[in-house]
Write an enzyme that holds these catalytic residues in place. Structure first.
Site, short mmCIF file in Angstrom:
data_model
loop_
_atom_site.label_atom_id
_atom_site.label_comp_id
_atom_site.label_asym_id
_atom_site.label_seq_id
_atom_site.Cartn_x
_atom_site.Cartn_y
_atom_site.Cartn_z
N LYS A 114 -14.46 -3.07 -8.94
CA LYS A 114 -13.60 -3.14 -10.11
C LYS A 114 -14.40 -3.00 -11.40
O LYS A 114 -15.42 -3.63 -11.58
CB LYS A 114 -12.88 -4.48 -10.13
N SER A 430 2.94 -6.57 6.78
CA SER A 430 3.49 -5.23 6.96
C SER A 430 3.06 -4.64 8.29
O SER A 430 1.98 -4.92 8.79
CB SER A 430 3.06 -4.32 5.82
N TRP A 558 -0.39 -7.07 -11.47
CA TRP A 558 -0.17 -5.67 -11.16
C TRP A 558 1.00 -5.06 -11.93
O TRP A 558 1.53 -4.02 -11.57
CB TRP A 558 -0.04 -5.47 -9.64
N HIS A 692 -8.79 -1.46 7.28
CA HIS A 692 -8.97 -0.27 6.45
C HIS A 692 -9.48 0.90 7.25
O HIS A 692 -9.66 1.99 6.73
CB HIS A 692 -9.91 -0.58 5.28
N CYS A 724 -5.65 -7.75 6.68
CA CYS A 724 -4.64 -7.48 5.66
C CYS A 724 -3.44 -6.83 6.34
O CYS A 724 -3.40 -6.72 7.57
CB CYS A 724 -5.25 -6.54 4.60
N1 GLN Z 1 2.08 -8.94 3.00
C1 GLN Z 1 1.43 -7.77 2.48
C2 GLN Z 1 1.24 -6.74 3.59
O1 GLN Z 1 1.06 -7.11 4.70
C3 GLN Z 1 0.10 -8.12 1.88
C4 GLN Z 1 -0.52 -6.91 1.25
C5 GLN Z 1 -1.80 -7.19 0.50
O2 GLN Z 1 -2.45 -8.18 0.69
N2 GLN Z 1 -2.19 -6.30 -0.36
O3 GLN Z 1 1.26 -5.55 3.36
ZN ZN Z 2 -4.54 -8.12 1.77
#
Ligand code: GLN
Ligand code: ZN
Length: 752
Positions: A114, A430, A558, A692, A724
């Site tokens: 960043k 997600s 954001w 990722h 994530c």
């Molecule tokens: N709950 C969101 C997802 O699973 C969290 C996304 C994030 O941390 N940027 O997509």
């Molecule tokens: Zn995340």
């Protein structure tokens, strides 16, 4: 008064750079065609600023990917692995920026970080012990000449050597101090080359000066600049700072032989008092950053003119004050002219990059008519005040920030109530956003399908997703977030007080942009947002389903924030809106609720001394306000994307969630030691694999990771989950990875 712009959005008026680069990467256009596209963008930028009457315009503010990486390449600070590919200069540059996988080799990209307190990410230059600093590039000269051909004698913008060294990663045994001499010498050569090409002014960007500086930092800065400034080669040198004030080094900087110094009077809370207390020398021009380069709101001329008066009365020579943007305009959208749907009564309050040029011009040639018209804008905005919301915020009591009973008591109650196994498995929310999921949303947006069809499709997806999670054997299920694209956009669209743009794109990294929603007025929730989806998901299974929300700090960070009320008040309003949603979920039988604070760490002030007073002191309580009203048996989760919170662990614990999941698979797990040292109470789910990447982690690998995690967190109740959300992943790899994750958790349980 003369006017100056630090830098202009390089992405192009209609994101031309993004589209041209994408074509180039797909080999649809040649390097030459890409260069031509870039040239048109640069020329339009220069002419737009020239026609707006700007006196000091930057060249070399363009980049194909990142300006700091440009600087690295300019001075041959290029890791050997990229050079070894044997690609063209531009392709080598892209290999470092984006990674390369092809017939010439396979290398990962340089790291990205960043850029100070913005949402822009720069590429971290890497210095190897045998890197030979050498002025090998010619970009600043070329871009200077290109602008010159348009009749503009630009100031040549370039990252300053101090900031460059501070942001560079030294991967061998050398340190910044060891290479300073060589780098300074090459900057001097660059001065010479520019002077030879006819340049008269150079702008050295040193934003690192607004951070907390050590004595060693100050010594390094002085050492570099004493030499540089003794070898100007006839150039006028502007030292440009932004994103804050330079309180640690103001007197030293003003004593050096700069011809001009650029200071930020918008974000620099101490800038004015520094100038007042210490004065500003008569032999230098002060570039006063008074037009906000980050916000999207019209400048208040009255305030700015008053500020300029104050500045002028504090400097030795008031005729030497130039009006400037506070930072590069890279951080705002290009032009309001592209917004065709925003009603005029809204639009007139905004200023994007192009409109900020007009502001600079008007401010430097102010007339009573202009001032009057501008004043009217600040008398009020339509639809921005909601007395009910204001009253609600005013009525918040201290106890509303505290959840009862305490964590330890809740933990026992929840353990009984939820009956989860040890090392419960879950995901972050997600599930893969396949093409059909995206199409369903976009068809609905475009009016191609009815609301019923849209809902029906998503419900089927949810049903499938729940079934899949049951088959995989996960313990706490999610509905999958098929109704959301970007989470902040999603909540923004469902909250009152937001407005949306069509083309207000802002660069996030490389040529990738985001389009943050705008907080226009007092924010509230008019109806339940996620309840139906969660309720439906819960009806498909006997297992617990987690409700899924975004927290107030992330929603605010954001979005484009308001300026007529404080950030704190804005966060509180959003917190109350999300609180309503939490309580609705709970009363509809959802007893695990995750409130994501993915971006909490992002807006931490640049200076440590400001961390709490300027941010955490209201951000953390606002999070608590969201969940403090739930019953003890309701389990509150939160999620943060990076584990870079070692230095604010007590604050994170103070969010008082019951469980926190965070990214850890790519880190060294040192964070876990720090949690222990800080007696972190919240249950943790350090992500066990990296989402990722499309790689599927094996059971062995996951057991290994979990074992390591357990060793460091023996006394903790540990959760098992990915890093994530899974929305960017493919279905196949997701299913395989999650199956392995569940298998690994079972093995760990068996051996516990
Ligand atoms: N709950 C969101 C997802 O699973 C969290 C996304 C994030 O941390 N940027 O997509
Ligand atoms: Zn995340």
């Amino acid at each position: 008064m003369s006017s100056s712009v630090i830098g202009f959005p390089r992405i192009g008026r209609d994101r031309e750079l993004k589209f041209a680069s994408e074509k180039f990467f797909k080999k649809e256009i040649s390097e030459q065609e890409l260069n031509e596209a870039a040239k048109s963008i640069r020329e339009l930028n220069i002419l737009t600023q020239k026609n707006a009457g700007i006196d000091y315009i930057s060249s070399n503010d363009f980049s194909f990917y990142d300006n700091l990486l440009d600087t690295a390449f300019l001075f041959n600070v290029i890791p050997a692995r990229y050079k070894a590919l044997g690609l063209s200069d531009l392709e080598t540059f892209f290999a470092a920026a984006r990674g390369y996988q092809g017939e010439k080799g396979n290398v990962k990209a340089l790291a990205m970080k960043k850029w100070f307190n913005t949402n822009y990410h720069y590429i971290v230059p890497e210095f190897e012990d045998d890197t030979k600093i050498e002025l090998t590039g010619n970009k600043p000269v070329n871009e200077y000449l290109e602008a010159k051909a348009l009749g503009v004698d630009t100031k040549v913008q370039i990252a300053g050597p101090f900031t460059f060294l501070k942001l560079t990663k030294f991967v061998g045994s050398k340190k910044a101090e060891d290479v300073e001499e060589a780098l300074t010498a090459e900057y001097i050569k660059l001065f010479g080359k520019l002077a030879e090409a006819g340049a008269t002014k150079i702008q050295l960007d040193e934003p690192y000066l607004v951070r907390d500086l050590t004595e060693a930092d100050k010594a390094l800065f002085k050492k570099i600049y004493e030499k540089l400034l003794a070898n100007k080669n006839g150039l006028k040198v502007l030292l440009q700072t932004y994103f804050g004030d330079i309180r640690d080094i103001y007197t030293e900087v003003t004593a050096l032989d700069f011809d001009a110094i650029g200071l930020d009077f918008v974000e620099g809370i101490k800038t004015l008092s520094l100038v007042k207390t210490n004065g500003f020398p008569a032999d230098k021009i002060l570039f006063a950053g008074v037009v906000n380069g980050k916000n999207i709101w019209k400048n208040s001329y009255e305030k700015t003119l008053n500020l300029l008066d104050e500045i002028k009365s504090s400097v030795a020579d008031p005729s030497k004050v130039v009006i400037s943007t506070s930072c590069s305009l890279l951080h705002v959208p290009y032009t309001l002219a592209s917004e065709t749907k925003l009603p005029a009564e809204y639009k007139k309050h905004f200023a994007f990059a192009e409109e900020k040029l007009t502001e600079l011009n008007e401010l430097s040639n102010i007339t009573p008519e202009l001032l009057d018209a501008n004043k009217k804008l600040f008398e009020g905005r339509v639809d921005s005040v909601d007395e009910k919301v204001r009253a609600r915020v005013a009525a918040i009591k201290d106890e509303d920030y505290v959840r009862q009973p305490s964590f330890a008591v809740r933990e026992q109650i929840q353990k009984k109530e939820l009956g989860l196994p040890e090392f419960p498995t879950t995901t972050i929310g997600s599930f893969p956003q396949t093409a059909d999921v995206r199409k369903n949303r976009s068809d609905f947006r475009k009016g191609l399908i009815t609301k019923e069809q849209y809902v029906e499709f998503n419900k089927n997806k949810i049903k499938e997703c729940i079934k899949l999670q049951e088959e995989i054997g996960l313990d706490v299920l999610v509905h999958g977030e098929f109704e959301r694209n970007d989470m902040v956009e999603y909540f923004g669209e469902h909250l009152k007080g937001y407005v949306f743009t069509e083309k207000a794109w802002v660069l996030s990294y490389g040529t990738r942009c985001v389009k943050p929603p705008i907080i226009w007025g007092d924010v509230s929730r008019t109806e339940a947002i996620t309840v139906e989806w969660s309720k439906f998901a819960a009806s498909c299974t006997n297992k617990p389903v987690k409700g899924m929300l975004t927290g107030p700090v992330t929603i605010l960070n954001w979005s484009f924030p308001r300026e007529d009320i404080s950030i704190k008040e804005s966060v509180q309003q959003i917190a109350l809106a999300i609180r309503d949603e939490v309580l609705d979920l709970e009363s509809n039988g959802i007893n695990i609720i995750q409130i994501d604070e993915a971006a909490l760490r992002e807006k931490l002030p640049l200076r440590k001394s400001d961390w709490y007073s300027e941010y955490l002191d209201f951000a953390i309580p606002s999070f608590r306000l969201v969940h403090s009203g739930v019953k003890p048996e309701t389990q509150i989760h939160t999620h943060m994307c990076y584990s870079e919170f070692t230095d604010i662990i007590p604050a994170i614990d103070d969010m008082d969630a019951d469980v926190i999941t965070f990214e850890a698979s790519r880190s060294d797990l040192q964070i876990l030691d720090s949690l222990k040292e800080n007696h972190f109470k919240t249950e943790v789910g350090p992500g066990v694999y990296d989402i990722h990447s499309p790689r599927v982690p094996s059971v062995d690998e996951l057991v290994g990771q979990l074992t390591k995690i357990r060793e460091k967190t023996e006394d903790y109740k540990l959760w098992v989950n990915p890093d994530c959300g899974l929305k960017t992943r493919g279905e196949e790899e997701t299913v395989k990875s999650l199956k392995n994750l569940v298998e690994a958790a079972k093995l760990i349980r068996a051996n516990a």
